[in-house]
Motif scaffolding. Structure first.
Motif, PDB file in Angstrom:
ATOM      1  N   ILE A 315       1.573  -9.723  -0.473  1.00 11.78           N
ATOM      2  CA  ILE A 315       2.447  -8.690   0.105  1.00 11.78           C
ATOM      3  C   ILE A 315       1.612  -7.680   0.893  1.00 11.78           C
ATOM      4  N   ILE A 316       0.560  -7.181   0.276  1.00 13.91           N
ATOM      5  CA  ILE A 316      -0.276  -6.147   0.892  1.00 13.91           C
ATOM      6  C   ILE A 316      -0.924  -6.666   2.165  1.00 13.91           C
ATOM      7  N   ARG A 317      -1.448  -7.900   2.102  1.00 10.60           N
ATOM      8  CA  ARG A 317      -2.098  -8.476   3.286  1.00 10.60           C
ATOM      9  C   ARG A 317      -1.106  -8.667   4.417  1.00 10.60           C
ATOM     10  N   ALA A 318       0.084  -9.190   4.080  1.00 11.69           N
ATOM     11  CA  ALA A 318       1.085  -9.434   5.118  1.00 11.69           C
ATOM     12  C   ALA A 318       1.487  -8.118   5.783  1.00 11.69           C
ATOM     13  N   ALA A 319       1.644  -7.064   4.986  1.00  7.21           N
ATOM     14  CA  ALA A 319       2.015  -5.764   5.550  1.00  7.21           C
ATOM     15  C   ALA A 319       0.928  -5.250   6.494  1.00  7.21           C
ATOM     16  N   LYS A 320      -0.330  -5.407   6.103  1.00  7.41           N
ATOM     17  CA  LYS A 320      -1.425  -4.939   6.954  1.00  7.41           C
ATOM     18  C   LYS A 320      -1.482  -5.737   8.255  1.00  7.41           C
ATOM     19  N   LEU A 321      -1.227  -7.027   8.166  1.00 15.42           N
ATOM     20  CA  LEU A 321      -1.231  -7.844   9.376  1.00 15.42           C
ATOM     21  C   LEU A 321      -0.060  -7.504  10.294  1.00 15.42           C
ATOM     22  N   LEU A 322       0.970  -6.896   9.733  1.00 15.55           N
ATOM     23  CA  LEU A 322       2.088  -6.412  10.559  1.00 15.55           C
ATOM     24  C   LEU A 322       1.808  -5.018  11.112  1.00 15.55           C
ATOM     25  N   GLY A 323       0.668  -4.444  10.706  1.00 15.03           N
ATOM     26  CA  GLY A 323       0.309  -3.127  11.212  1.00 15.03           C
ATOM     27  C   GLY A 323       0.687  -1.987  10.302  1.00 15.03           C
ATOM     28  N   VAL A 324       1.093  -2.296   9.047  1.00 16.60           N
ATOM     29  CA  VAL A 324       1.441  -1.243   8.088  1.00 16.60           C
ATOM     30  C   VAL A 324       0.193  -0.955   7.250  1.00 16.60           C
ATOM     31  N   ASP A 325      -0.505   0.110   7.561  1.00 20.30           N
ATOM     32  CA  ASP A 325      -1.757   0.409   6.873  1.00 20.30           C
ATOM     33  C   ASP A 325      -1.559   1.330   5.676  1.00 20.30           C
ATOM     34  N   ASP A 326      -0.517   2.140   5.688  1.00 19.88           N
ATOM     35  CA  ASP A 326      -0.282   3.068   4.579  1.00 19.88           C
ATOM     36  C   ASP A 326       0.325   2.324   3.392  1.00 19.88           C
ATOM     37  N   PRO A 327       0.176   2.867   2.183  1.00 22.61           N
ATOM     38  CA  PRO A 327       0.775   2.226   1.002  1.00 22.61           C
ATOM     39  C   PRO A 327       2.278   2.021   1.178  1.00 22.61           C
ATOM     40  N   ILE A 328       2.761   0.866   0.748  1.00 23.17           N
ATOM     41  CA  ILE A 328       4.178   0.537   0.924  1.00 23.17           C
ATOM     42  C   ILE A 328       4.807  -0.019  -0.345  1.00 23.17           C
ATOM     43  N   MET A 329       3.979  -0.317  -1.354  1.00 21.89           N
ATOM     44  CA  MET A 329       4.476  -1.026  -2.529  1.00 21.89           C
ATOM     45  C   MET A 329       5.564  -0.252  -3.267  1.00 21.89           C
TER      46      MET A 329
END
Length: 900
Positions: A315-329
């Motif tokens: 989940i975390i990796r996919a979010a970062k690859l989408l450009g979401v760098d801030d915590p999202i969990m």
């Protein structure tokens, strides 16, 4: 129609048809073959196998299911999900094929106003096993399906089993035609994207043996009775009834995608398949992770914990690859709770713990990403220095295997660095790892244990446990078992040739017993069974439960014989029971103290207690401080000293929870539960174990230590009672010995030891200063005494004993620098600690130009002292294990230099 309504209509339909609604089992069902529950029928397997008699003839459920073997395919297609809901109806010897088809057809096609799903009958198809003429006839007669919408298929498609020895049988699958825009016509055989399977009706009538594939196994014979097991995919039906293309567009998954899209610079469904895959990974894995955490799993490095950790990190990796760098969990978990809560209220009631664990893993993995990025930078720099533009498959695999980097993250980072990646090499290494994992899994997979020998006793009713009120009970032997076989008699083996035979190990089942069977973290009681006026005696070494109700005593027959039907005396070892109750009640006290000191998030994750000892695992991030540990111990012992009454009572599960009673996550509880209350609100837990009558009987509790047993899980260990006293006595004797040696009162020992440690540090620093001064003087002397060998100035010396490789490296640098620019070689060797022989060789540029390379010369030293070494042309080092060869090593090096 919302998914929650689809679930409700399914259950209502079958309850009205006389089925008993059975709640979903935890995804952590105790089954040796399964990491997670992966099918709706798993909790009913003992009934299908005839190992237990079902309490109902017909049942229905919507089961939480998790399948992770194809985790890497999630998101790439819209058909793979790790979590799904399987609605099912089950018949245990009641109705068979006709009833199953009638019930399924009526639910699918009845109007919405009549409680059905209102599907168009003209869009429904059926498949059957190739020789199941009966099923074909029923589909025609019951549903009115024409022959052209009934297709016959082989064993791989329409013969069902769990993939391991167990129940099996032909199946009939129901498909829905989504229309020509989804593919060619021709039914499920032609296109399973257009014709989507929504329901599988399994006519379970046989038992299968070992095999290697879906259609390669032996049919062992018929089951004791014919059963029905069906599974309707809730998510797939939701797609159809909500008019969307795939499960990611339904009301349970689309909200998660929308949350991510609101924060990502690139949206969902904008033409990038790669980005859409990442969105779907986040949506799928978020709800799976929430369900797994809710059922009691925490991230770890093996088993279920590893699966959870992998899901969260994807989940975390996919979010970062989408450009979401801030915590999202945290936001993802809130969204899952809101979407899934109406069906799974535990996601609401336990939300704080679920969110905390998920967020903690996100925080930890973000730190890991930083460390992994450094490794990538090093690998990229080494690749460029070597004049290459392709990052090796080995480097990519190391990033994946050690730091959890997926290949797509490595590819993106490589592209940003102007590099490509050897994907083929990476894939080969991944395939090799998967082959090893599959081979390991295959080696562990085995059939369900055959418990049929105990079935008659299980069906006769539960063992009466008398141990709450007495330590000795009169009982009747109901059964005797040896190696899983029921036998009429168990006898002590007589002496053979003057030697006493080993006691015969058997299992004895009695109608009532005071011996506690292992459960709830408390190990089983030990004791004895005696009969025939005391001539027959067996030592009870273990007590386990079968089917949660039947107590099975493992015994060593020490004298006489036991016969089924005998009346015997069953007794608990009183000393053992006393210690066991201290350990178990002590566990409750420590749990209560933890929650008082740390707060309600310190939730039990497991426990073990035995006489005099307890171990308690709890969910918590980070080590406890010394102050917290001391306070937990103080609160526990204050409650012990208060001599609280231990009160037990039975009540309904929901009422107990409303009172605040603590339950173990992932544990299945009956509708009526036993509550153990110590000191009113101080400790209130669901528990079936044995306890002291008042808290003072626990005795002192001494916490031995606190440690980590996995990510987010801590462990406290403690002694109780006399064991606690003995431990404290040893500590007191140790302190008294130190006080005597230091000639100070006991209370001054810590300060005195601190003073000595400080003085020792000062002395060590002075010794180190003197040692370095001596070494530098030795270096100066060595440089002054350099030999001239041919064209080379050579220093080849044995140094004083005890020098380390670090010392020698420092010295050779100083000596080489003092020898000027003419060709020079320095070789120092010493007899180190534990008979080791460190050595270092240095060559200046002029010596290297002559062909004297340090990494070659060091091998000359290595040969004489049984060592190994290596390095660069200007500096190399090694270590040997033969101090007697030091002089020979130096002579050999001089000879090597002389040949230049």
């Amino acid at each position: 129609m919302q998914t929650h309504e689809i679930r409700k209509r399914f259950l209502d339909h079958f309850v009205q048809a006389g089925h008993t609604e059975v709640p979903s089992a935890s995804v952590l069902l105790d089954d040796p073959n399964l990491l997670f529950v992966n099918a709706g029928m798993v909790q009913f397997v003992p009934y299908f196998l005839g190992q237990r008699t079902p309490p109902w003839n017909k049942a229905t459920s919507v089961q939480k299911c998790i399948r992770t073997p194809d985790i890497d395919e999630v998101g790439i297609t819209t058909r793979h999900n790790t979590f799904f809901q399987m609605a099912g109806n089950f018949s245990f010897g009641d109705y068979f094929k006709q009833g199953a088809i009638e019930l399924a057809w009526s639910l699918l096609t009845n109007p919405v106003s009549d409680g059905g799903y209102g599907m168009d009958p003209e869009k429904l198809w059926a498949t059957v096993y190739y020789d199941d003429d009966e099923a074909v006839e029923l589909w025609q007669r019951v549903a009115g399906l024409p022959t052209e919408r009934i297709q016959r298929r082989g064993m791989a498609d329409n013969y069902w089993s769990m993939g391991i020895p167990g129940p099996c049988g032909p199946s009939s699958e129901i498909y829905y035609d989504r229309g020509p825009e989804y593919g060619v016509e021709g039914g499920p055989e032609a296109n399973e994207d257009r014709y989507i399977e929504i329901w599988n009706l399994v006519f379970m009538q046989n038992e299968r043996g070992e095999g290697t594939s879906k259609d390669d196994y032996e049919i062992l014979g018929p089951l004791p009775r014919k059963n029905i097991d069906t599974g309707m995919g809730v998510e797939r039906v939701a797609c159809l009834l909500q008019g969307v293309d795939n499960v990611y567009e339904t009301d349970l998954l689309r909200p998660v995608i929308d949350v991510v899209a609101a924060r990502a610079p690139r949206g969902y469904g904008r033409g990038s398949h790669v980005d859409d895959v990442r969105y779907r990974i986040i949506a799928d894995h978020s709800r799976t992770a929430a369900i797994i955490i809710g059922d009691g799993v925490t991230p770890g490095n093996e088993g279920r914990g590893y699966v959870l950790r992998r899901l969260l990190r994807r989940i975390i990796r996919a979010a970062k690859l989408l450009g979401v760098d801030d915590p999202i969990m945290a936001e993802l978990m809130v969204t899952v709770r809101d979407a899934m809560g109406p069906s799974y209220p535990e996601l609401v009631s336990d939300f704080d713990r679920i969110r905390r664990i998920a967020v903690a893993e996100e925080t930890a993995f973000n730190r890991t990403l930083v460390a992994g990025s450094r490794l990538f930078d090093d690998a990229a720099e080494s690749t460029r220095k070597a004049g290459k533009t392709v990052l090796s498959g080995t480097d990519a695999f190391t990033l994946h295997d050690t730091y959890g980097f997926p290949i797509d993250l490595t590819l993106e980072m490589a592209a940003e660095a102007g590099l490509s990646v050897d994907e083929l090499g990476f894939r080969e290494l991944m395939s090799e790892q998967r082959r090893r994992a599959k081979a390991d899994a295959a080696a562990r997979k085995h059939a369900h244990a055959d418990l049929s020998a105990y079935r008659e006793l299980v069906d006769a009713g539960p063992t009466e446990f008398t141990g709450f009120d007495e330590l000795t009970s009169e009982a009747k032997i109901l059964g005797i078992f040896v190696d899983g076989r029921r036998v009429p008699v168990a006898a002590h083996q007589p002496r053979v040739g003057g030697e006493s035979a080993a006691p015969q190990r058997v299992e004895i089942v009695v109608d009532r017993t005071p011996l506690y069977a292992e459960s709830g973290g408390q190990i089983a009681d030990v004791g004895s069974i005696s009969g025939h006026g005391g001539t027959a005696r067996a030592a009870v070494t273990d007590v386990q439960k079968i089917a949660r109700t039947l107590f099975v005593h493992s015994v060593n027959v020490e004298s006489g014989e036991f016969v089924e039907g005998d009346t015997v005396s069953v007794a608990v070892d009183p000393s053992w029971r006393h210690g066991a109750t201290q350990g178990h009640s002590g566990t409750h006290m420590v749990h209560a103290a933890l929650r008082q000191v740390l707060g309600p998030n310190a939730v039990q994750a497991g426990s073990l207690n035995r006489p005099g000892y307890l171990r308690f695992d709890f969910n918590w991030q980070g080590a406890l401080t010394e102050e917290q540990r001391a306070e937990i111990e103080l609160v526990t012992n204050e409650a012990v000293e208060a001599d609280h009454e231990v009160h037990t009572f039975h009540t309904e599960l929901d009422k107990a929870k409303s009172m605040g009673a603590m339950a173990l996550f992932g544990e299945a509880y009956p509708d009526e539960v036993r509550v153990v209350e110590i000191g009113g609100p101080f400790s209130l837990e669901l528990c079936g174990g044995t306890h002291v009558r008042s808290s003072a009987q626990i005795g002192p509790v001494t916490i031995l230590g606190e440690s980590s047993v996995g990510s987010g899980v801590r462990r406290v260990e403690a002694y109780v009672g006399l064991d606690s006293f003995k431990h404290l006595a040893k500590e007191r004797a140790l302190l008294a010995g130190l006080a005597s040696s230091l000639k100070v009162p006991s209370e001054e020992v810590p300060a005195r030891v601190g003073q000595l440690v400080d003085r020792l540090k000062v002395a060590e620093r002075e010794i180190e200063r003197m040692r370095l001064a001596t070494a530098r003087a030795a270096a100066a002397n060595a440089a002054a005494g350099a030999e001239v060998v041919g064209k080379v100035r050579l220093v080849a010396q044995r140094m004083s004993a005890g020098m380390t490789a670090g010392d020698l490296r420092s010295l050779v640098g100083d000596i080489r620098g003092s020898l000027g620019t003419d060709p020079a070689v320095v070789a120092l060797i010493a007899e180190g600690d534990n008979a080791s022989v460190p050595y270092v060789v240095a060559a200046n540029p002029a010596a290297v130009d002559l062909g004297l390379r340090a990494n070659d010369l060091v091998k000359t030293l290595s040969a004489a002292v049984d060592g190994r070494g290596g390095g660069k042309v200007d500096l190399a080092q090694g270590s040997g294990k033969n101090p007697g060869g030091i002089d020979a090593a130096l002579d050999a090096l001089r000879g090597e230099v002389a040949r230049t």
